[in-house]
Design a protein around this motif. Structure first.
Motif, PDB file in Angstrom:
ATOM      1  N   ARG A  44     -10.336   2.512  15.655  1.00  0.00           N
ATOM      2  CA  ARG A  44      -8.940   2.646  15.243  1.00  0.00           C
ATOM      3  C   ARG A  44      -8.748   2.232  13.792  1.00  0.00           C
ATOM      4  O   ARG A  44      -8.016   2.880  13.033  1.00  0.00           O
ATOM      5  CB  ARG A  44      -8.031   1.813  16.141  1.00  0.00           C
ATOM      6  CG  ARG A  44      -7.836   2.376  17.543  1.00  0.00           C
ATOM      7  CD  ARG A  44      -7.060   1.393  18.414  1.00  0.00           C
ATOM      8  NE  ARG A  44      -6.887   1.902  19.764  1.00  0.00           N
ATOM      9  CZ  ARG A  44      -5.821   2.578  20.185  1.00  0.00           C
ATOM     10  NH1 ARG A  44      -4.851   2.838  19.323  1.00  0.00           N
ATOM     11  NH2 ARG A  44      -5.728   2.993  21.418  1.00  0.00           N
ATOM     12  N   SER A  45      -9.399   1.134  13.390  1.00  0.00           N
ATOM     13  CA  SER A  45      -9.278   0.680  11.999  1.00  0.00           C
ATOM     14  C   SER A  45      -9.924   1.671  11.041  1.00  0.00           C
ATOM     15  O   SER A  45      -9.424   1.909   9.933  1.00  0.00           O
ATOM     16  CB  SER A  45      -9.910  -0.709  11.845  1.00  0.00           C
ATOM     17  OG  SER A  45     -11.288  -0.660  12.146  1.00  0.00           O
ATOM     18  N   ALA A  46     -11.057   2.272  11.466  1.00  0.00           N
ATOM     19  CA  ALA A  46     -11.701   3.277  10.614  1.00  0.00           C
ATOM     20  C   ALA A  46     -10.820   4.519  10.481  1.00  0.00           C
ATOM     21  O   ALA A  46     -10.699   5.102   9.393  1.00  0.00           O
ATOM     22  CB  ALA A  46     -13.064   3.642  11.201  1.00  0.00           C
ATOM     23  N   ALA A  47     -10.192   4.921  11.592  1.00  0.00           N
ATOM     24  CA  ALA A  47      -9.308   6.087  11.534  1.00  0.00           C
ATOM     25  C   ALA A  47      -8.089   5.831  10.660  1.00  0.00           C
ATOM     26  O   ALA A  47      -7.571   6.737  10.013  1.00  0.00           O
ATOM     27  CB  ALA A  47      -8.861   6.480  12.950  1.00  0.00           C
ATOM     28  N   ALA A  48      -7.640   4.572  10.639  1.00  0.00           N
ATOM     29  CA  ALA A  48      -6.483   4.223   9.809  1.00  0.00           C
ATOM     30  C   ALA A  48      -6.872   3.918   8.371  1.00  0.00           C
ATOM     31  O   ALA A  48      -5.997   3.634   7.542  1.00  0.00           O
ATOM     32  CB  ALA A  48      -5.756   3.028  10.415  1.00  0.00           C
ATOM     33  N   GLY A  49      -8.184   3.955   8.061  1.00  0.00           N
ATOM     34  CA  GLY A  49      -8.636   3.679   6.700  1.00  0.00           C
ATOM     35  C   GLY A  49      -8.557   2.221   6.325  1.00  0.00           C
ATOM     36  O   GLY A  49      -8.394   1.886   5.147  1.00  0.00           O
ATOM     37  N   LEU A  50      -8.701   1.318   7.305  1.00  0.00           N
ATOM     38  CA  LEU A  50      -8.607  -0.118   7.052  1.00  0.00           C
ATOM     39  C   LEU A  50      -9.993  -0.719   6.927  1.00  0.00           C
ATOM     40  O   LEU A  50     -10.945  -0.269   7.580  1.00  0.00           O
ATOM     41  CB  LEU A  50      -7.852  -0.815   8.193  1.00  0.00           C
ATOM     42  CG  LEU A  50      -6.409  -0.369   8.422  1.00  0.00           C
ATOM     43  CD1 LEU A  50      -5.839  -1.050   9.649  1.00  0.00           C
ATOM     44  CD2 LEU A  50      -5.559  -0.672   7.199  1.00  0.00           C
ATOM     45  N   SER A  51     -10.107  -1.725   6.105  1.00  0.00           N
ATOM     46  CA  SER A  51     -11.364  -2.475   5.946  1.00  0.00           C
ATOM     47  C   SER A  51     -11.028  -3.902   5.615  1.00  0.00           C
ATOM     48  O   SER A  51      -9.943  -4.215   5.114  1.00  0.00           O
ATOM     49  CB  SER A  51     -12.226  -1.859   4.832  1.00  0.00           C
ATOM     50  OG  SER A  51     -11.543  -1.912   3.584  1.00  0.00           O
ATOM     51  N   TRP A  52     -11.962  -4.798   5.947  1.00  0.00           N
ATOM     52  CA  TRP A  52     -11.760  -6.225   5.679  1.00  0.00           C
ATOM     53  C   TRP A  52     -12.327  -6.593   4.299  1.00  0.00           C
ATOM     54  O   TRP A  52     -13.396  -6.145   3.954  1.00  0.00           O
ATOM     55  CB  TRP A  52     -12.442  -7.054   6.762  1.00  0.00           C
ATOM     56  CG  TRP A  52     -12.097  -8.516   6.668  1.00  0.00           C
ATOM     57  CD1 TRP A  52     -12.811  -9.497   6.056  1.00  0.00           C
ATOM     58  CD2 TRP A  52     -10.932  -9.140   7.202  1.00  0.00           C
ATOM     59  NE1 TRP A  52     -12.166 -10.690   6.171  1.00  0.00           N
ATOM     60  CE2 TRP A  52     -11.005 -10.498   6.850  1.00  0.00           C
ATOM     61  CE3 TRP A  52      -9.823  -8.674   7.903  1.00  0.00           C
ATOM     62  CZ2 TRP A  52     -10.033 -11.411   7.210  1.00  0.00           C
ATOM     63  CZ3 TRP A  52      -8.849  -9.595   8.261  1.00  0.00           C
ATOM     64  CH2 TRP A  52      -8.962 -10.932   7.914  1.00  0.00           C
ATOM     65  N   PRO A  53     -11.584  -7.393   3.502  1.00  0.00           N
ATOM     66  CA  PRO A  53     -10.268  -7.978   3.803  1.00  0.00           C
ATOM     67  C   PRO A  53      -9.149  -6.962   3.673  1.00  0.00           C
ATOM     68  O   PRO A  53      -9.251  -5.998   2.912  1.00  0.00           O
ATOM     69  CB  PRO A  53     -10.125  -9.083   2.753  1.00  0.00           C
ATOM     70  CG  PRO A  53     -10.955  -8.602   1.605  1.00  0.00           C
ATOM     71  CD  PRO A  53     -12.119  -7.863   2.203  1.00  0.00           C
ATOM     72  N   LEU A  54      -8.086  -7.187   4.436  1.00  0.00           N
ATOM     73  CA  LEU A  54      -6.959  -6.270   4.431  1.00  0.00           C
ATOM     74  C   LEU A  54      -6.192  -6.381   3.126  1.00  0.00           C
ATOM     75  O   LEU A  54      -6.219  -7.413   2.458  1.00  0.00           O
ATOM     76  CB  LEU A  54      -6.025  -6.575   5.607  1.00  0.00           C
ATOM     77  CG  LEU A  54      -6.631  -6.413   7.015  1.00  0.00           C
ATOM     78  CD1 LEU A  54      -5.634  -6.883   8.062  1.00  0.00           C
ATOM     79  CD2 LEU A  54      -7.039  -4.978   7.271  1.00  0.00           C
TER      80      LEU A  54
END
Length: 553
Positions: A44-54
């Motif tokens: 889900r985070s990959a689909a939303a284009g999210l990576s750590w740190p936010l």
């Protein structure tokens, strides 16, 4: 099935652990969730284009919306059978999986077919009571706990005997141990012991496995234990993860259980006949025996704990952070109606629009920070004054900020513009209060009366109030309302001339010479009696007893 929706805090922890290089299995174990749930959140985070740190602009609500958009269609997942109930029913005589499947299909026609039904049951049954011999990787886990046994320290001044707690930390791969004595098992000592243990090992492990100590785990749970925010803050600073052991499951931390036993046998037992007069002295003795324990050869394996540590754990440990960890306490506080929160009996302001909200408070030795939904909303220099207030002007409503601009001098200058009697009355009102600010409201009310009655009438009303010693807003308002200010103020003249009357003795009576007072004692009573009769002649004449001699006392 749809993935279980967890708190945003745990979702962030999954993303952080994945960025640190841990596998999905390890993350699932740390967060007490399924691997499929971990995989779902990562996808889900990959689909939303999210990576750590936010990014800084992504708040908790935005993160939840990105990961859980509204479903386009209703869910059509098949209903999963109640496996514990099926497992229990199979123990009954004559009950088979085929019979239970037919009952399941009768209740859920769209459910699983027989072959899949049996396959899923066997998978579920295979997870019951599986005992696993743990294989620890180098630098992966550090097990921490306290000994049940304590050490005695004698106060050299009072002779009081205090019990010191013994903290133990053991690395999983090499069994390399660390031990120290602290006064308590409180949160501050718990965190400080971890810091010194990391310094002793010269690095940080990937995981810290701890018992469900109240200082470290706020709420013990088999599935989702809640860590103390300070403990979690420390783990984030050092780049490690906390893995609480399950409640009443000592096999989850067998390494430290064995380490505690070794410390009690080879260190505390060896010090049983020694008397210590300070905690430093006790820790110095523990350090010497600890080196001896780590260098002791294994009985069934070649080498020692130190040799295994140098070859296995030490190269695999993460480096220590460059900046030291700053101890910080966390607490929850509700914003009071005066837009202040309380911490250690001191009150700090936040924006007035947060009244009634629940905030997270981070307290260090020098600062205090307030967070609302992960966003910092206030920061103050910490104050140790009990019952004091630390208030920032930007946190106050506009009306409160305007009120702070008023001072006694400014108010008196404004009153003097209306008239001298108004200024004099304002001065008397402030002097009659314990604090001048307590009279501000009364004075402002009096000055506001000029809008209704005019400055001239207000000056006359204050002049009459001073004459009758009326120092209140209600008195001045009553004078104006009843038109008393428009009536002439009559001054009472006082006669300063002395009053003459036969009953008043006057100064002449007390100017009798001392020689007369020292006359012969045989005539004293008669002389005084005679003077009394002469002085009270008018009284005697009125009563008809002027010639009567009073008896001597």
């Amino acid at each position: 099935m749809a993935a279980k929706r967890l708190s945003v805090r745990k979702i962030k922890e999954v993303l952080r652990l994945k960025a640190s290089g841990l596998s999905n299995r390890q993350i699932a174990h740390i967060c007490s969730i399924g691997r499929s749930t971990v995989a779902d959140y990562l996808s889900r985070s990959a689909a939303a284009g999210l990576s750590w740190p936010l990014a800084d602009n992504i708040r908790d609500e935005g993160l939840e919306r990105l990961l859980f958009p509204p479903p386009p269609h209703p869910s059509t997942e098949r209903c999963l059978p109640d496996w514990p109930k099926i497992h229990k029913e199979l123990k009954r005589k004559g009950v088979t999986l085929a019979l239970l499947w037919e009952e399941y299909k009768a209740q859920y026609p769209e459910g699983y077919q027989y072959s899949r039904f049996c396959e899923l049951y066997r998978e579920w049954r295979g997870k019951l009571k599986v005992w696993m011999r743990q294989v620890h990787k180098a630098g992966e886990k550090l097990f921490v706990d306290y000994c049940g046994q304590t050490a005695e320290v004698v106060d050299p001044v009072t002779g009081e005997v205090k019990e010191a707690q013994i903290f133990v930390a053991v690395l999983g791969a090499s069994n390399y141990a660390y031990a120290e004595a602290t006064w308590t098992q409180s949160l501050a000592d718990w965190i400080a012991s971890h810091q010194r243990a990391f310094g002793y090992f010269g690095g940080v492990p990937e995981l810290v496995v701890n018992d469900n100590l109240k200082s470290g785990v706020t709420m013990a749970s088999r599935y989702e234990p809640d860590l103390n925010p300070t403990y979690q803050d420390m783990a984030t600073h050092f780049g490690t993860a906390i893995l609480p052991a399950r409640v009443r499951k000592p096999k989850d931390k067998a390494k430290v259980e064995a380490g505690v036993l070794l410390v009690e046998r080879w260190i505390l037992a060896a010090l049983r006949n020694r008397t210590f007069f300070s905690l430093d002295e006790l820790n110095q003795a523990i350090s010497k025996l600890l080196d001896k324990l780590n260098n002791r050869p294994f009985q069934k394996l070649p080498g020692s704990r130190r040799i295994l540590f140098e070859t296995l754990d030490k190269p695999a440990l993460k480096p220590l952070p460059q900046t030291p960890y700053q101890y910080a306490e966390w607490k929850k506080a509700k914003v009071s109606i005066d837009y202040h929160v309380e911490a250690h009996r001191h009150f700090y302001s936040v924006h007035y629009q947060l009244v009634g909200k629940q905030l997270d408070i981070r307290i260090t030795a020098n600062t205090l920070e307030c967070f609302h939904k992960g966003q910092r909303v206030a920061s103050h220099r910490r104050s140790y004054k009990k019952g004091g207030f630390t208030t920032l002007a930007e946190h106050m409503p506009k009306s409160h900020r305007e009120y702070l601009k008023w001072t006694p001098e400014r108010l008196l200058n404004w009153a003097a513009k209306t008239g001298p009697s108004v200024a004099e009355l304002a001065q008397l009102i402030m002097e009659s209060r314990a604090h001048p600010q307590q009279g501000f409201r009364s004075i402002l009310g009096i000055l506001r009366l000029s809008k209704q009655y005019g400055q001239e009438r207000l000056e006359a009303a204050c002049k009459r109030a001073l004459a009758i010693n009326a120092k209140s807003y209600k008195s001045v308002k009553s004078i104006l309302k009843n038109g008393l200010d428009q009536r002439p103020l009559i001054k009472r003249e006082t006669d300063s001339r002395p009053v003459k009357h036969p009953n008043i003795r006057g100064a002449q009576y007390y100017s009798t010479q001392k020689g007369e007072d020292n006359a012969d004692t045989s005539h004293t009573g008669e002389t005084k009696n005679h003077e009394a009769l002469g002085h009270d002649e008018s009284l005697g004449g009125a009563d008809g007893h002027a010639g009567r001699q009073l008896p001597l006392i």
